[in-house]
Structure formats: C-alpha cells, structure tokens
Design a protein around this motif. Structure first.
Motif, PDB file in Angstrom:
ATOM      1  N   UNK A  76      15.881  66.825  64.829  1.00 54.23           N
ATOM      2  CA  UNK A  76      14.941  65.715  64.958  1.00 54.23           C
ATOM      3  C   UNK A  76      13.997  65.945  66.137  1.00 54.23           C
ATOM      4  N   UNK A  77      14.556  66.468  67.255  1.00 51.65           N
ATOM      5  CA  UNK A  77      13.722  66.597  68.447  1.00 51.65           C
ATOM      6  C   UNK A  77      12.696  67.713  68.291  1.00 51.65           C
ATOM      7  N   UNK A  78      12.846  68.565  67.238  1.00 53.57           N
ATOM      8  CA  UNK A  78      11.849  69.617  67.042  1.00 53.57           C
ATOM      9  C   UNK A  78      10.651  69.133  66.216  1.00 53.57           C
ATOM     10  N   UNK A  79      10.796  67.956  65.560  1.00 49.95           N
ATOM     11  CA  UNK A  79       9.665  67.405  64.798  1.00 49.95           C
ATOM     12  C   UNK A  79       8.590  66.946  65.785  1.00 49.95           C
TER      13      UNK A  79
ATOM     14  N   UNK B 147       7.821  51.349  58.242  1.00 49.00           N
ATOM     15  CA  UNK B 147       7.533  49.922  58.439  1.00 49.00           C
ATOM     16  C   UNK B 147       6.722  49.377  57.264  1.00 49.00           C
TER      17      UNK B 147
ATOM     18  N   UNK C 205       6.457  62.154  63.742  1.00 43.66           N
ATOM     19  CA  UNK C 205       7.467  61.113  63.912  1.00 43.66           C
ATOM     20  C   UNK C 205       6.813  59.730  63.908  1.00 43.66           C
ATOM     21  N   UNK C 206       5.690  59.615  64.617  1.00 49.79           N
ATOM     22  CA  UNK C 206       4.991  58.325  64.703  1.00 49.79           C
ATOM     23  C   UNK C 206       4.527  57.858  63.340  1.00 49.79           C
ATOM     24  N   UNK C 207       3.912  58.788  62.581  1.00 51.01           N
ATOM     25  CA  UNK C 207       3.418  58.439  61.248  1.00 51.01           C
ATOM     26  C   UNK C 207       4.581  58.071  60.333  1.00 51.01           C
TER      27      UNK C 207
ATOM     28  N   UNK D 191       5.776  64.895  67.743  1.00 51.33           N
ATOM     29  CA  UNK D 191       5.664  63.454  67.937  1.00 51.33           C
ATOM     30  C   UNK D 191       4.718  62.748  66.965  1.00 51.33           C
ATOM     31  N   UNK D 192       3.495  63.306  66.710  1.00 51.96           N
ATOM     32  CA  UNK D 192       2.600  62.596  65.790  1.00 51.96           C
ATOM     33  C   UNK D 192       3.229  62.370  64.423  1.00 51.96           C
TER      34      UNK D 192
ATOM     35  N   UNK E  14       7.437  56.781  61.208  1.00 55.36           N
ATOM     36  CA  UNK E  14       7.908  55.454  61.619  1.00 55.36           C
ATOM     37  C   UNK E  14       7.031  54.365  61.031  1.00 55.36           C
ATOM     38  N   UNK E  15       5.702  54.581  61.132  1.00 63.35           N
ATOM     39  CA  UNK E  15       4.757  53.604  60.594  1.00 63.35           C
ATOM     40  C   UNK E  15       4.914  53.481  59.078  1.00 63.35           C
TER      41      UNK E  15
END
Lengths: 252, 254
Positions: free
Chosen positions: A4-7, A20, A12-14, A9-10, A16-17
């Motif tokens: 997971x930590x290698x994915x 939602x 991961x953010x998308x 950040x952008x 997450x959105x």
C-alpha cells in the motif's frame, strides 16, 4: 503494508474520493436516503451540465464571484491603508487594538440587520457587508506586520529622516507583505461567505439565491450542484492565494 | 495608564454618536443613540427575553461544537495515526473543506426544518474541519519517541490515543477548541439571521423588521460582548491550564 505504501499519493487520493462517491451512489440509488434530501452523483452531475449549458449557473457563478472579488479588493485596500496608519504608531496601536479586537469578534453577519435598515435590501447593502466583514483579517494582519518591523530598521529610518509616508512605503509595507497576504487569504474566505449570505437575504442574483430557491422547490440536484460550485469557488480562491503566499515567502 | 488607552476610543465614538444624534435627529427607524441602545439592552436583559435567546444560541452553538469537535477530533487522531488513511482521504478532505458552511443552510433547513437540529448540523459541519486539521497537526507534532514507548509497552491503539496522544496534544487541542468555539458562535448567529427563527440572530432580524433600532443596536452590542467575553474566558483558561508548558503555537490555525 509495504504494498500500500508504494502506491503514489495522488492515486491513493483519487481512489479514496472514488470510494466516497461510490458510497454516495449506493446510498442514493439504494433508497436509503430520500431523493428530496440527497440527490445521486449522476443526477447532480447532470444538473450541473444542464445549468452550465443553459448559461444559468454560469451567470449566477459569475455574479457571486464578482461580488466576492469586488468586496474583497475594496476591503483589502481599506485594510492595508488603515492598517499601515495604525501600524506605524505604537500609540495608535495602544488606542485602537481593543476596539479592533471587539469589532472583529462580532459575527460579520450580525451587522446585516443594521445594513438592511440603513441601506435597504439592495446590491450595495450586500457589498457593504462583504467589505465590512472581510476588512478585519487583513487589517489586523497589516497592523501585526508593521508591529514586527525590527528596531534596527526603525533606527535607520530615524537617522535617514524618512518621512512617515516613506517609512510606510519603503520599510513597513515590504516587512508586512507576508502577513498581509495571509490576512487577505482569510478575508477572501469571509468575502465568499458574506456574499452568499447577502444574496440569500436580499434575493440578488447569485449562487446563494439559486441554492435557496432550489431547496424551496425541493430540487435536490440543483441544490447540490450549487453547493458544489460554491465549494469549487472556495477551493480555487484559497489555493490561488496560497500559491501566491508561498511564492512571496520564497522570494523573501 | 497605557492599559486604559484602549477604552478611550470607543467611549469617544459613543459620545460623539450620542451628541450628533441628539442634535440632529428627532425620530429614526434605522438609527438609535447609544444611550437608548444601552437602555434597550438593559431592558431586554431585565425582562428575560434576551437571556432566553442567548440560551438558544448557546445551545445551538454548543450542540454543533460538541458534535463537530468530537467527530473532528476522532477523525484527526485516526488520520494522524495512519499514513494510509491520510493519503487516501486528503483529496476528499481538500474538496469538501472549502464548501462555505452557509451553503448548507438551505439543505439543512430542507432536512430538519426550523429548530435546533438545523442549526446544530450546520455548526457541526463548520467546526468539523478545523477540529480535524488542527488535531491532525497536533498528533503529527507529538514526539515520536512517546508513540514508540506506547508501542513497546504493548498499548492498544485506543489506549495510545487516550493515554499518550490526548495528553501530549492537549495544549494545541485547547487552542483548536477556542478557535472552533469562535467559529461556532458566528455560524450559529448566521444560521439564525438567514433561516432559523430563534436565538440572538433572529432577535436582531426581528428588531430590524419591527423598526426598533434601539433594540437592534442593543442586541448587536450584546452579541459582541458575548463573543468577546467567551473568547477572553477560553484564552484565560488555556493560559491557566498550560502556563507551565510555554507558548502554544497558534500559527497553524491562523
């Protein structure tokens, strides 16, 4: 964990959105919440598209943004001028700080009844309230920026016999710029809020009036479309000024 | 002597307003001299109407602050602990946070109707974001060794949050509370002015609509005193609680 930590950040953010929005979709299409209260993502999007295509939402957004920017610019001018005058003198600061602190702690919307009774329910009332409310963050930031001018610079100014105007222009304002920009960012947020409130109360054209009417007519998709646009205005304006702030701080 | 300088300006302004008003205006539906505003304020305090309205505003403000604050605190600690959660939620948070809370007033009215609920919901939304961001910052600034100690002692996540994180972050959280309380009052009064017919905001609107400027200015003065007093009290509490820990950094909240 390491996978997971290698994915990036952008992504991961998308993700997450997207999650939602997917939950939002499930909740609305599954009938868990009444459609009158929460429209589905698809309905909201199509309300946005319709509103933009017909030009209605574009005009309302423009009206709100113009109100916000005009009030904010006017407030910034007043705040920087007044803040400089108060800021250069320790005596003026002693006399005025408590008054300014009191006026600032007053909810800006509380002066709306006063403004209505003085000016009536017109566009100038709304503009006046926007200016009054958004003056304080920049004004106090300017005073703060002047208060932190180093004693050495004050001494230099005295030795050089700089006039008060020259002191403001050459030493005070440059020193206060980071504070002023930070204050202006807060002021812009306040200006948007007061523009929306002013529109809601006075029925002037803009997104505030648009969402009020949409809610009264139980048109949830239009309501959420308006809320989304207001969020977008808030996002763009605060990011724009944050970028400006970073650039100025780096340049110093 | 310097302490008293601050009070001179408001006194002079009020005195000039009083004299000008008495010299020029005989009747007005929109303005009142300070003496009559203060008189109306004292009258409204004496007959209990103003205190009842203050209690309603306070209830809306505190109810929203409690819900928004606790939710923000919990979410902030969770995000502060988990790097994965932080990275997955940042975009959503950054998109939702700039929505002006007043934009939710029509929606909240639609869902809850008039009353405490609609006001509490909007105040909770408004205070959730600063509570979240400030808690997250507070957790991020905790000495990493403290967390390490908790891990070595075999504390569960909940225990770590309760025994290590909350006490260590307390000064910053207190600052967050003061700022959120200020915001809560502003939003509560705004909700009452725009749509909720109760509390101090509604009192102001009614005074304006019924052409009683003396009451309007009296209540306005009261709202200002109330906000100022609440802020001063929280500031004093904060200093008293954490005076031994040195300066509290408020820059993140500005």
């Amino acid at each position: 964990m390491s996978a997971v930590s290698r994915i990036p950040s952008p992504i991961m953010g998308v993700a997450g959105l997207a999650l939602v929005i997917f939950i939002w979709h499930l909740v609305t299409t599954g009938g868990m919440v009444s459609k009158a209260f929460l429209s589905s993502p698809a309905d909201t999007l199509s309300a946005l598209q319709r509103g933009i295509a017909s030009g209605e939402l574009v005009g309302q957004t423009r009206a709100t943004v113009l109100r916000m920017i005009n009030g904010w610019l006017l407030a910034s001018l007043v705040a920087i001028a007044l803040g400089s005058l108060i800021g250069i003198s320790q005596t003026a600061r002693d006399f005025l700080r408590p008054t300014l602190a009191f006026l600032r702690s007053l909810p800006a919307s509380a002066v709306i009844p006063v403004a209505i009774s003085l000016v009536g329910l017109g566009p100038s009332m709304v503009l006046g309230v926007v200016v009054f409310g958004s003056v304080w963050p920049t004004l106090l930031a300017t005073v703060q920026g002047f208060a932190t001018v180093e004693q050495r610079l004050r001494d230099v100014a005295q030795v050089l016999h700089l006039s008060k105007a020259a002191f403001i222009w050459k030493i005070g304002l440059p020193n206060a710029v980071p504070d002023i920009v930070a204050g202006m960012r807060l002021s812009l947020t306040v200006a948007l809020i007061l523009s929306v409130i002013g529109e809601m109360l006075s029925g002037q054209e803009g997104l505030g009036t648009a969402i009020l009417l949409a809610a009264r007519a139980f048109r949830a998709p239009e309501l959420y479309a308006g809320i989304a646009l207001l969020g977008l205005i808030g996002l763009v304006s605060s990011y724009g000024l944050l970028m400006a702030e970073r650039r100025i701080v780096r340049w110093r | 002597m310097r302490r008293w300088r601050g009070i001179i300006v408001p006194l002079v302004v009020l005195l000039v307003a009083e004299i000008t008003f008495r010299a020029t205006v005989t009747m007005s539906d929109s303005l009142a001299p300070p003496s009559r505003a203060v008189g109306a304020l004292l009258g409204a305090l004496a007959d209990g109407t103003l205190l009842a309205n203050t209690a309603r505003t306070l209830a809306g403000m505190l109810g929203g602050l409690a819900i928004g604050g606790i939710a923000g605190l919990a979410a902030g600690i969770a995000i502060g602990f988990s790097e994965t959660l932080r990275r997955a939620s940042f975009l959503t948070i950054e998109l939702l946070r700039p929505i002006p809370s007043v934009a939710l007033l029509p929606l909240s009215l639609l869902i809850f109707g008039f009353g405490y609920s609609m006001e509490i919901a909007v105040v909770a939304f408004a205070t959730f974001w600063p509570a979240l961001i400030l808690t997250q910052n507070a957790v991020a600034q905790i000495e990493p060794r403290l967390i390490e100690v908790a891990r070595l002692m075999g504390l569960s996540r909940l225990e770590t949050a309760w025994k290590i994180v909350l006490p260590a972050a307390a000064p910053r959280l207190m600052t967050a509370l003061r700022l959120a309380a200020g915001l809560a009052l502003v939003v509560a009064v705004t909700a009452e002015i725009v749509s909720n017919p109760q509390g101090l905001g509604h009192d102001l609107m009614i005074a304006q609509e019924t052409l009683r400027p003396e009451r309007m200015f009296g209540v306005l003065l009261w709202v200002g005193l109330f906000g100022w007093g609440k802020n001063a009290a929280l500031l004093r509490l904060e200093r008293w609680m954490f005076s031994h820990r040195g300066e509290v950094d408020t820059s993140v909240a500005a």
